[in-house]
Write a protein that holds these residues in place. Sequence first.
Motif, PDB file in Angstrom:
ATOM      1  N   UNK A 156     -10.354  -0.469  -3.145  1.00 37.76           N
ATOM      2  CA  UNK A 156     -11.254  -0.024  -4.134  1.00 37.76           C
ATOM      3  C   UNK A 156     -10.439   0.540  -5.073  1.00 37.76           C
ATOM      4  N   UNK A 157      -9.510   1.394  -5.016  1.00 40.33           N
ATOM      5  CA  UNK A 157      -8.561   2.304  -5.979  1.00 40.33           C
ATOM      6  C   UNK A 157      -7.484   1.490  -6.473  1.00 40.33           C
ATOM      7  N   UNK A 158      -7.202   0.544  -5.937  1.00 33.11           N
ATOM      8  CA  UNK A 158      -5.968  -0.349  -6.515  1.00 33.11           C
ATOM      9  C   UNK A 158      -6.405  -1.788  -7.068  1.00 33.11           C
ATOM     10  N   UNK A 159      -7.479  -1.795  -7.304  1.00 31.85           N
ATOM     11  CA  UNK A 159      -7.816  -3.323  -7.742  1.00 31.85           C
ATOM     12  C   UNK A 159      -7.140  -3.817  -9.062  1.00 31.85           C
ATOM     13  N   UNK A 214      -1.472  -1.724 -10.083  1.00 32.54           N
ATOM     14  CA  UNK A 214      -1.346  -0.538  -8.793  1.00 32.54           C
ATOM     15  C   UNK A 214      -1.607  -1.241  -7.523  1.00 32.54           C
ATOM     16  N   UNK A 215      -1.741  -2.493  -7.635  1.00 39.01           N
ATOM     17  CA  UNK A 215      -1.970  -3.132  -6.303  1.00 39.01           C
ATOM     18  C   UNK A 215      -1.286  -2.877  -4.938  1.00 39.01           C
ATOM     19  N   UNK A 216      -2.051  -2.656  -3.859  1.00 37.92           N
ATOM     20  CA  UNK A 216      -1.146  -2.622  -2.476  1.00 37.92           C
ATOM     21  C   UNK A 216      -1.562  -3.988  -1.756  1.00 37.92           C
ATOM     22  N   UNK A 217      -1.729  -5.090  -2.234  1.00 40.15           N
ATOM     23  CA  UNK A 217      -1.625  -6.343  -1.664  1.00 40.15           C
ATOM     24  C   UNK A 217      -0.873  -7.133  -2.278  1.00 40.15           C
ATOM     25  N   UNK A 218      -0.735  -8.506  -2.008  1.00 42.23           N
ATOM     26  CA  UNK A 218       0.237  -9.448  -2.537  1.00 42.23           C
ATOM     27  C   UNK A 218       1.574  -9.283  -1.963  1.00 42.23           C
ATOM     28  N   UNK A 219       2.477  -9.782  -2.562  1.00 43.16           N
ATOM     29  CA  UNK A 219       3.930  -9.991  -2.104  1.00 43.16           C
ATOM     30  C   UNK A 219       4.669  -8.659  -2.263  1.00 43.16           C
ATOM     31  N   UNK A 220       4.317  -7.795  -3.289  1.00 42.82           N
ATOM     32  CA  UNK A 220       4.855  -6.528  -3.728  1.00 42.82           C
ATOM     33  C   UNK A 220       3.719  -5.574  -3.954  1.00 42.82           C
ATOM     34  N   UNK A 225       3.170  -0.493 -11.210  1.00 43.01           N
ATOM     35  CA  UNK A 225       2.958   0.869 -11.485  1.00 43.01           C
ATOM     36  C   UNK A 225       3.492   1.965 -10.428  1.00 43.01           C
ATOM     37  N   UNK A 226       3.746   1.617  -9.306  1.00 42.20           N
ATOM     38  CA  UNK A 226       4.130   2.283  -8.126  1.00 42.20           C
ATOM     39  C   UNK A 226       5.570   2.737  -8.378  1.00 42.20           C
ATOM     40  N   UNK A 227       6.418   1.597  -9.106  1.00 45.83           N
ATOM     41  CA  UNK A 227       7.810   1.872  -8.855  1.00 45.83           C
ATOM     42  C   UNK A 227       8.725   1.532  -9.890  1.00 45.83           C
ATOM     43  N   UNK A 228       8.029   1.255 -10.924  1.00 44.28           N
ATOM     44  CA  UNK A 228       8.601   0.935 -12.137  1.00 44.28           C
ATOM     45  C   UNK A 228       8.393   2.124 -13.304  1.00 44.28           C
ATOM     46  N   UNK A 229       9.463   2.000 -14.193  1.00 46.78           N
ATOM     47  CA  UNK A 229       9.347   3.153 -14.944  1.00 46.78           C
ATOM     48  C   UNK A 229       8.190   3.459 -15.857  1.00 46.78           C
TER      49      UNK A 229
END
Length: 228
Positions: A162-165, A169-175, A179-183
Amino acid sequence: MKYLWTEDTGAGLHFWKLVNQLFFDDEFIVESKGSNQGLLDAVLDLDIKDDDKYYIAFDYVVDNQDIRNKYRVLKSIEKSSEGKIIILDMICFEYLILAFDQLVEWTGTGKTDKIKIREEVLKAVENHRINLLKIDDEKTLQYIAGFNRYSTERVMKSLAGEFTQNEKWSVKGSLMGECWYKDCCVSEHPDSLRCGKPEVEDGSGKMRMLIQSEKIKKILSIITEIQG
């Protein structure tokens, strides 16, 4: 060699690889075994060499009998491994994301109802489960009652989603989402809060903040204490 094995694939596996890179300076060989059964099978098949250590990121909740059975087997193997196999104390990858104290601000979600449900659920977590007796908010109980096959892990995965749609900011998919890890957090809608406003824009800085959050730090402390 030091190994970190996970049942997670895709974004979950990517998370552990980033932890290895940023927190452990690539000290571990990080591998996915595809599922909790795959993880258990891999541990059962281990031929441990003298200098090998295996850290096992197994998703454990007590309200799923199949998971409890697998966990018992893993713990028995751990006890007889003479410290070569270490089971990490965790619920699931999505719970670590959901419990991150900057999640709402960073993702910029406007779902006030889900923000309240998240707060209620997190307060009710104890001993690897959601203690429903600790929840008196009617909307939260209704949300949980909506699961046909209820388990703590299912609720965590659903709420984290719900918070990462936003794909950034997704926590699904291949990566994990960029926004979690890029500048920077690039959004097609720069005037909106769809992408949130992280106080840190540096990619590795954001991941380090996530890694240093309470729940993740607690898990990683098991590794650092053993290595120390």
